[in-house]
Design a protein around this motif. Structure first.
Motif, PDB file in Angstrom:
ATOM      1  N   SER A  13       0.811  -1.126   0.061  1.00  0.00           N
ATOM      2  CA  SER A  13      -0.005  -0.167  -0.193  1.00  0.00           C
ATOM      3  C   SER A  13       0.862   1.161  -0.221  1.00  0.00           C
ATOM      4  N   PRO A  14       0.386   2.214  -0.270  1.00  0.00           N
ATOM      5  CA  PRO A  14       1.044   3.403  -0.825  1.00  0.00           C
ATOM      6  C   PRO A  14       1.592   3.674   0.992  1.00  0.00           C
ATOM      7  N   GLU A  15       3.102   4.887   0.986  1.00  0.00           N
ATOM      8  CA  GLU A  15       3.476   4.875   2.703  1.00  0.00           C
ATOM      9  C   GLU A  15       1.769   5.898   3.041  1.00  0.00           C
ATOM     10  N   TYR A  16       1.680   6.964   2.034  1.00  0.00           N
ATOM     11  CA  TYR A  16       0.660   8.372   1.888  1.00  0.00           C
ATOM     12  C   TYR A  16       0.151   8.491   0.718  1.00  0.00           C
ATOM     13  N   THR A  17      -1.225   9.049   0.757  1.00  0.00           N
ATOM     14  CA  THR A  17      -1.858   9.682  -0.064  1.00  0.00           C
ATOM     15  C   THR A  17      -1.928  11.448   0.018  1.00  0.00           C
ATOM     16  N   LEU A  18      -1.388  11.787  -1.517  1.00  0.00           N
ATOM     17  CA  LEU A  18      -1.857  13.104  -1.327  1.00  0.00           C
ATOM     18  C   LEU A  18      -2.547  13.737  -2.537  1.00  0.00           C
ATOM     19  N   ARG A  19      -4.136  14.521  -1.372  1.00  0.00           N
ATOM     20  CA  ARG A  19      -4.869  15.229  -2.334  1.00  0.00           C
ATOM     21  C   ARG A  19      -5.138  16.758  -2.636  1.00  0.00           C
ATOM     22  N   GLY A  20      -5.902  16.728  -3.029  1.00  0.00           N
ATOM     23  CA  GLY A  20      -5.858  18.692  -3.165  1.00  0.00           C
ATOM     24  C   GLY A  20      -6.174  19.187  -4.080  1.00  0.00           C
ATOM     25  N   HIS A  21      -5.461  18.044  -5.635  1.00  0.00           N
ATOM     26  CA  HIS A  21      -5.958  18.447  -6.817  1.00  0.00           C
ATOM     27  C   HIS A  21      -7.674  18.278  -6.810  1.00  0.00           C
ATOM     28  N   LEU A  22      -8.314  19.264  -8.159  1.00  0.00           N
ATOM     29  CA  LEU A  22      -9.596  18.964  -8.306  1.00  0.00           C
ATOM     30  C   LEU A  22      -9.878  17.919  -9.686  1.00  0.00           C
ATOM     31  N   GLU A  23      -8.669  18.112 -10.557  1.00  0.00           N
ATOM     32  CA  GLU A  23      -8.672  17.201 -12.188  1.00  0.00           C
ATOM     33  C   GLU A  23      -7.883  16.601 -11.833  1.00  0.00           C
ATOM     34  N   ALA A  24      -7.834  15.893 -13.318  1.00  0.00           N
ATOM     35  CA  ALA A  24      -7.069  14.815 -12.725  1.00  0.00           C
ATOM     36  C   ALA A  24      -5.193  15.802 -13.368  1.00  0.00           C
ATOM     37  N   VAL A  25      -4.805  14.753 -12.744  1.00  0.00           N
ATOM     38  CA  VAL A  25      -3.615  14.734 -11.910  1.00  0.00           C
ATOM     39  C   VAL A  25      -2.492  15.079 -13.081  1.00  0.00           C
ATOM     40  N   GLN A  26      -2.065  15.873 -14.563  1.00  0.00           N
ATOM     41  CA  GLN A  26      -1.416  15.329 -15.172  1.00  0.00           C
ATOM     42  C   GLN A  26       0.038  14.866 -15.443  1.00  0.00           C
ATOM     43  N   CYS A  27       0.863  15.794 -13.978  1.00  0.00           N
ATOM     44  CA  CYS A  27       2.586  15.847 -14.017  1.00  0.00           C
ATOM     45  C   CYS A  27       2.533  15.499 -12.891  1.00  0.00           C
ATOM     46  N   ILE A  28       3.986  14.834 -12.452  1.00  0.00           N
ATOM     47  CA  ILE A  28       5.153  15.491 -11.318  1.00  0.00           C
ATOM     48  C   ILE A  28       6.075  14.778 -11.070  1.00  0.00           C
ATOM     49  N   ARG A  29       7.099  15.780  -9.827  1.00  0.00           N
ATOM     50  CA  ARG A  29       8.282  15.415 -10.267  1.00  0.00           C
ATOM     51  C   ARG A  29       8.338  15.734  -8.933  1.00  0.00           C
ATOM     52  N   PHE A  30      10.071  15.493  -8.812  1.00  0.00           N
ATOM     53  CA  PHE A  30      10.372  15.887  -7.225  1.00  0.00           C
ATOM     54  C   PHE A  30      11.519  16.887  -7.145  1.00  0.00           C
ATOM     55  N   ILE A  31      11.781  17.949  -6.676  1.00  0.00           N
ATOM     56  CA  ILE A  31      12.429  19.472  -6.494  1.00  0.00           C
ATOM     57  C   ILE A  31      13.830  18.287  -6.143  1.00  0.00           C
ATOM     58  N   ASN A  32      13.340  17.805  -5.209  1.00  0.00           N
ATOM     59  CA  ASN A  32      14.646  17.849  -3.733  1.00  0.00           C
ATOM     60  C   ASN A  32      13.718  16.630  -3.521  1.00  0.00           C
ATOM     61  N   SER A  33      14.491  15.734  -2.712  1.00  0.00           N
ATOM     62  CA  SER A  33      13.904  14.559  -1.516  1.00  0.00           C
ATOM     63  C   SER A  33      12.838  15.174  -0.287  1.00  0.00           C
ATOM     64  N   SER A  34      12.450  16.061  -0.633  1.00  0.00           N
ATOM     65  CA  SER A  34      11.249  16.932   0.644  1.00  0.00           C
ATOM     66  C   SER A  34      10.346  17.419  -0.593  1.00  0.00           C
ATOM     67  N   LEU A  36       8.024  17.946  -3.385  1.00  0.00           N
ATOM     68  CA  LEU A  36       7.628  17.700  -5.175  1.00  0.00           C
ATOM     69  C   LEU A  36       6.372  18.955  -4.989  1.00  0.00           C
ATOM     70  N   ALA A  37       6.114  18.365  -7.083  1.00  0.00           N
ATOM     71  CA  ALA A  37       5.492  19.939  -7.574  1.00  0.00           C
ATOM     72  C   ALA A  37       4.478  18.908  -9.154  1.00  0.00           C
ATOM     73  N   SER A  38       3.858  19.266  -8.582  1.00  0.00           N
ATOM     74  CA  SER A  38       2.671  18.291  -9.663  1.00  0.00           C
ATOM     75  C   SER A  38       1.558  19.901 -10.536  1.00  0.00           C
ATOM     76  N   GLY A  39       1.299  19.112 -11.642  1.00  0.00           N
ATOM     77  CA  GLY A  39       0.396  19.526 -12.298  1.00  0.00           C
ATOM     78  C   GLY A  39      -0.555  18.563 -12.441  1.00  0.00           C
ATOM     79  N   ASP A  40      -1.933  19.847 -12.993  1.00  0.00           N
ATOM     80  CA  ASP A  40      -3.491  19.219 -13.562  1.00  0.00           C
ATOM     81  C   ASP A  40      -3.682  19.376 -14.276  1.00  0.00           C
ATOM     82  N   LEU A  41      -4.841  18.972 -15.026  1.00  0.00           N
ATOM     83  CA  LEU A  41      -5.563  19.592 -16.058  1.00  0.00           C
ATOM     84  C   LEU A  41      -6.578  20.582 -16.504  1.00  0.00           C
ATOM     85  N   SER A  42      -6.849  21.756 -14.836  1.00  0.00           N
ATOM     86  CA  SER A  42      -7.470  22.861 -14.988  1.00  0.00           C
ATOM     87  C   SER A  42      -6.679  23.672 -15.372  1.00  0.00           C
TER      88      SER A  42
END
Length: 423
Positions: A13-34, A36-42
């Motif tokens: 199972s996942p260690e944890y889940t991040l919730r906050g986006h209201l649309e489909a999350v399209q991309c994700i990137r670690f900037i460093n080990s702590s 994380l950046a993400s972008g969505d459909l909106s």
């Protein structure tokens, strides 16, 4: 058996889940080990602090969807690529402090309104010695593979009247026809101004107005440095450039057998590698890897192993030798999606190699993530991660290889750890 009950190991199972986006999350990137950046459909972008497992900033970067996101200039800046053809550079220090209104540094108009994703220069490693000549065993394996390929072509010819077979034979003849002077190739000097600096942190490979082409940018300049377009190969009908990588060693460690290159996967299934040393890019070689669009691929840091996936039910691993300009398969087709009554989608949306190069992951359209060992010849499947309720659009490993983040159409980001620890 013998009165004992065998207990099946529970699914991870996942260690944890991040919730906050209201649309489909399209991309994700670690900037460093702590971070994380993400972008969505909106068009919303979020920064996540993984120590507190919360979003520390969010802003509306565009009215269109976010296609890709990257740290830039040694993570002093953040790049967002939007569906409206604009790449925007943001100041990370201001974003981290919550001042997104004044964080925009500049915009790069690409005139690309399709789905091709940008790529930044990856962390390249160059060996001090050229690759060794392949041993006799490898040559025999190549012969065996070619013989199997000929039999496959013959079978397809019998099945479909020879049209597909003729196309495959033509592709094989084109990739075997190597008329360039090898000595002249090895002795080329870097004359491209974008690659003559001491750092590659400002380089960017981005789509342009031609869907089948891409452009190399130095983000400190107002215009692109060169365009990678297929003049002589226009008859191939390559289709859109679907995925790309930029492998550029630092100026002080470049060698004749490891030139700066751009790698591009196309809608037709073709895979192109370009030599970037001159003012005008030269095509090193081309190979048709799949019969479907090349959706994603990744590259080892030494540019000797390629991991590729397409709109097909399997991924593949290839050996890449820039010294002799050759790409050869080194794995069987790896099962990366499933077909069931509920999930009959067989494509692979994304693929990522862990920074320590010990395993790689695929994101299937069947909502599952699969892990494979990066060890030839079998590339053993290690785990199937089932959590998301929709297509997994993107994957990324943390720089320390301890975390895997997955972005999904179900608006959730899952973060996994401790599955196969890096030692």
């Amino acid at each position: 058996k013998n009165g004992r009950t065998l207990l099946r190991k529970p699914a991870p199972s996942p260690e944890y889940t991040l919730r906050g986006h209201l649309e489909a999350v399209q991309c994700i990137r670690f900037i460093n080990s702590s971070i994380l950046a993400s972008g969505d459909l909106s068009g919303e972008v979020r920064l996540w602090d993984l120590e507190i497992k919360r979003s520390v900033n969010s802003w509306h970067a565009s009215d269109e969807s976010i296609l890709e996101i990257h740290g830039h200039r040694n993570n002093a800046a953040l790049l967002t690529q939007c569906r409206d053809g604009m790449i925007t550079m943001w100041d990370m220090e201001r974003l981290a402090s919550g001042c997104e209104k004044d964080a925009e540094i500049r915009e790069i108009p690409t005139d690309a309104f399709h789905f091709s994703r940008m790529a930044i220069a990856m962390d390249a490693v160059v060996s001090s010695h050229p690759p060794a000549d392949p041993p006799q065993v490898q040559q025999e394996n190549d012969k065996e593979f070619k013989e199997k390929e000929r039999l496959s072509i013959k079978k397809q010819k019998d099945m479909c009247g020879g049209l597909l077979a003729q196309a495959l034979i033509k592709d094989q003849e084109e990739e075997d026809d190597d008329s360039d002077d090898d000595e002249a190739f090895l002795n080329r000097e870097v004359t491209n101004p974008a690659l003559q600096g001491s750092s590659n942190s400002s380089l960017l490979l981005a789509p342009c107005d031609q869907p089948e082409a891409m452009a190399l940018w130095d983000t400190r300049s107002p215009t692109y440095a060169m365009k990678l377009e297929h003049g002589v190969d226009a008859h191939l009908k390559l289709g859109m450039a679907m995925s790309a990588k930029l492998w550029v060693p630092e100026a002080g460690v470049r060698s004749a057998w490891a030139p700066p290159i751009a790698l591009i996967g196309h809608e037709s299934g073709h895979f192109y590698i370009w030599d970037l040393r001159r003012m005008r890019a030269d095509m090193l070689f081309c190979k048709k890897l799949f019969q479907a669009p090349v959706m994603a691929f990744d590259l080892s840091r030494d540019a000797r192993r390629l991991f590729a996936a397409a709109v097909e039910p399997s991924a593949r691993v290839y050996n890449l030798d820039l010294h002799i300009r050759k790409i050869t398969p080194c794995s069987p087709p790896l099962p990366a999606t499933c077909q069931t009554v509920v999930h009959d989608r067989t494509g692979i949306g994304h693929l990522a190699l862990r920074p320590d190069a010990k395993l790689f992951a695929t994101a299937g359209w069947d909502f599952r993530i699969r892990l494979f060992a990066n060890k030839s010849p079998h590339f053993k499947p290690l785990a199937i991660l089932r959590y998301h309720d929709a297509t997994v659009n993107a994957l990324d490993f943390s720089p320390d290889s301890k975390l895997l983040a997955a972005a999904s159409k179900d608006t959730k980001i899952s973060v996994w750890s401790g599955l196969f620890k890096s030692r």
